[in-house]
Design an enzyme around this catalytic site. Structure first.
Site, PDB file in Angstrom:
ATOM      1  N   HIS A 140      -8.862   7.506   5.823  1.00 32.47           N
ATOM      2  CA  HIS A 140      -8.672   7.670   7.262  1.00 32.47           C
ATOM      3  C   HIS A 140      -8.744   9.132   7.705  1.00 32.47           C
ATOM      4  CE1 HIS A 140      -4.323   8.259   6.119  1.00 32.47           C
ATOM      5  NE2 HIS A 140      -4.340   9.073   7.153  1.00 32.47           N
ATOM      6  N   ASP A 170      -7.693   3.283   0.953  1.00 36.46           N
ATOM      7  CA  ASP A 170      -7.497   4.494   1.752  1.00 36.46           C
ATOM      8  C   ASP A 170      -7.747   5.755   0.930  1.00 36.46           C
ATOM      9  OD1 ASP A 170      -7.049   5.866   4.096  1.00 36.46           O
ATOM     10  OD2 ASP A 170      -4.921   6.146   3.688  1.00 36.46           O
ATOM     11  N   ASN A 250      -0.138  15.737   6.667  1.00 39.34           N
ATOM     12  CA  ASN A 250       0.076  15.580   5.229  1.00 39.34           C
ATOM     13  C   ASN A 250      -0.877  14.563   4.599  1.00 39.34           C
ATOM     14  OD1 ASN A 250       3.370  16.400   5.691  1.00 39.34           O
ATOM     15  ND2 ASN A 250       2.367  17.125   3.829  1.00 39.34           N
ATOM     16  N   SER A 251      -1.477  13.719   5.412  1.00 39.70           N
ATOM     17  CA  SER A 251      -2.342  12.674   4.881  1.00 39.70           C
ATOM     18  C   SER A 251      -3.403  13.243   3.958  1.00 39.70           C
ATOM     19  CB  SER A 251      -3.033  11.925   6.023  1.00 39.70           C
ATOM     20  OG  SER A 251      -2.116  11.192   6.771  1.00 39.70           O
ATOM     21  N   GLY A 307      -8.845 -14.325  -8.439  1.00 37.95           N
ATOM     22  CA  GLY A 307      -9.417 -15.536  -7.867  1.00 37.95           C
ATOM     23  C   GLY A 307      -8.387 -16.591  -7.528  1.00 37.95           C
ATOM     24  N   VAL A 308      -7.360 -16.194  -6.774  1.00 37.20           N
ATOM     25  CA  VAL A 308      -6.360 -17.160  -6.319  1.00 37.20           C
ATOM     26  C   VAL A 308      -5.974 -16.851  -4.882  1.00 37.20           C
ATOM     27  CG1 VAL A 308      -5.382 -17.500  -8.626  1.00 37.20           C
ATOM     28  CG2 VAL A 308      -4.370 -15.791  -7.113  1.00 37.20           C
ATOM     29  N   LEU A 311       1.056 -17.005  -2.456  1.00 39.25           N
ATOM     30  CA  LEU A 311       2.251 -16.889  -1.624  1.00 39.25           C
ATOM     31  C   LEU A 311       3.274 -16.055  -2.371  1.00 39.25           C
ATOM     32  CD1 LEU A 311       4.086 -17.792   0.780  1.00 39.25           C
ATOM     33  CD2 LEU A 311       4.710 -19.775  -0.618  1.00 39.25           C
TER      34      LEU A 311
END
Length: 510
Positions: A140, A170, A250-251, A307-308, A311
């Site tokens: 970013h 990022d 700071n990024s 590959g799932v 939850l």
């Protein structure tokens, strides 16, 4: 309820990736100078200041500071403000409200209209990681740039080449032409411990070469910022959390241990006001290193997927919504519950089923989705992982061969990419009703536009209608592939925005 559930429970196509991300907002601060940092933030409703007792500190961090400061640079992002989209300009207001008393949008537009081209659109930080000028930063920090300037701590300035980026983690990699530069060594971020002293080094609020100290507050932290903003298609969030002061600017800077070794790339803060309140987040060094190694070697990031669909059982709210939606009675706890397996996925090939609960990867405990993300995120297609899972209360062990998103088990280079992968967008045919509404005889709708891609640089976002490429009408993604398959150089694209306004822009075919 279904739409709400989808927001709270993005069924992650886990393999997730080689990366770790966050989502950010470019802001223009209320200073006389333009210190618009493209830092990443996530809104927190219960953030508070974190104190630091220095009385017990035996090391004054001088050695680590002397090692780190010369290797941390300022990155200036220059871009064409006229092509900026209003919705992007207003992201700060979206997350935090209008800090300028209702005039924020007007103020930002005036700044963009009046700012000269030699004033950067944003400022961030970067870390030199080799003596020949390779620099790691955040995606970013460099997104949307048509020129990137790197300024060393000794004020010497260079124009940088953007080698590659990965929005899903990022992370970005830049290169300047110089030799004998100071640089930082990567440490093994798996070995960092909660409570360990660390330093954050960067350029917050335009204050160059600033060093702050704190501790590791937590590991494997997922804050939902990437998936919430939607910049990443397959985000991984497993951050190192620190209370070392991190602010806009700071990024992309360094998080180091007391020896001055790089353990993370500072990327985000959690705050109610956009400034430091005690919660900073860094991409772990191991993950960041894997990303840049891929970019240097292959030109693209190699992502292995388990590959799932899954939850997170540690998330009470997700479990509650899942139970209500599916009329199940799952209990919260530790581990990742499999809700689905795409055909021919690595996990399906290994005999895993819906209802299995993943508890370990290669012997490391998986307590939540962040643990699973980081465990798979450091892998490539073709890598094998040992998966421990529970089925009907019984523990099982299987070996899964990770695949890429197309089901392959081998690494790919830029030459292997499809046209749409190269230009960073997908397309769907325009229906007759929409054509009639806009008076068009051709057109396709852009979707899944990748931040920083050639299509994004041309000003295209999801939902825009492309009517012509290189003077030829397009009606399907197949048309795009055919027109650009062997095309090189600079192309032309005609498109319409949400309001039906037409544009013609150029783009470079990678």
């Amino acid at each position: 309820m279904k739409s709400t559930f989808k927001k709270l429970l993005p069924f992650a196509f886990v393999g997730i990736l080689s990366g770790a991300t966050t989502v950010g907002v470019q802001q223009y601060l209320g200073h006389d100078s333009n210190n618009g940092d493209q830092s990443y933030f996530t809104k927190s409703t219960n953030a508070s200041f974190v104190g630091m007792n220095t009385a017990t500190v035996g090391d004054d961090f001088v050695k680590a500071s002397k090692t780190t400061v010369p290797a941390v640079v300022t990155i200036k992002n220059y871009q064409n403000r006229a092509s900026s989209r209003a919705s992007d300009q207003d992201l700060f207001d979206f997350f935090f409200g209008d800090p300028f008393g209702g005039k924020g949008q007007q103020r930002q537009k005036q700044q963009q209209q009046q700012a000269p081209d030699n004033i950067p659109s944003g400022l961030g930080s970067g870390v030199i990681i080799s003596p020949d000028g390779y620099i790691i930063s955040n995606n970013h920090v460099v997104a949307g740039a048509n020129k990137l300037e790197v300024v060393l701590s000794n004020k010497k300035s260079y124009i940088a080449t953007l080698v590659g980026t990965d929005p899903n983690t990022d992370i970005s990699l830049l290169k300047i032409e110089e030799k004998g530069l100071p640089f930082l060594n990567f440490a093994n971020s798996d070995n960092v411990e909660v409570g360990q002293w660390v330093l954050a080094v960067g350029n917050p609020l335009g204050l160059n070469s600033t060093v702050t100290a704190g501790i590791i507050s937590a590991k494997g932290r997922g804050i939902g910022i990437l998936s919430g903003q939607g910049k990443a298609t397959n985000p991984i969030e497993s951050f190192i959390q620190t209370d070392a002061a991190i602010n806009p600017g700071n990024s992309g800077g360094a998080l180091v241990n007391v020896n001055g070794d790089l353990i993370g790339i500072n990327s985000a803060i959690s705050s109610t006001n956009g400034y430091y309140q005690g919660y900073g987040f860094a991409v772990p060094a191991n993950l960041a290193r894997k990303i840049i190694e891929d970019i240097k070697k292959f030109g693209i990031v190699q992502r292995g997927f388990l590959g799932v669909n899954s939850l997170d059982l540690s998330n009470d709210q997700q479990v509650a919504y899942y139970n209500k939606e599916k009329k199940t009675n799952l209990k919260t706890g530790s581990g990742v519950y499999i809700t689905g397996l795409p055909d021919n996925s690595g996990a399906q090939d290994a005999g895993m089923k819906v209802g299995d609960i993943i508890t370990k990867i290669d012997g490391a405990n998986i307590t939540d989705f962040a643990d699973l993300s980081i465990a798979i995120g450091s892998k490539r297609p073709g890598d094998k992982v040992q998966v421990t899972y529970s089925r009907n209360g019984k523990e099982n062990l299987t070996t899964v061969t990770l695949k890429d998103q197309k089901g392959g088990t081998s690494t790919r280079t830029k030459a292997d990419l499809t046209v749409t992968e190269k230009i960073g967008a997908e397309f769907q045919s325009l229906d007759d009703r929409t054509k009639a509404y806009y008076g068009l005889t051709s057109g396709i709708v852009a979707k899944n536009v990748i931040e920083g891609s050639e299509m994004a640089k041309a000003g295209i976002v999801d939902g825009y209608i492309i009517t012509e490429i290189n003077g030829k009408p397009v009606n399907s993604q197949k048309d795009v592939e055919s027109l650009l398959n062997k095309f090189t150089g600079t192309g032309q694209i005609k498109y319409m925005d949400d309001y039906g306004r037409g544009y013609q822009r150029g783009f470079k075919m990678p």
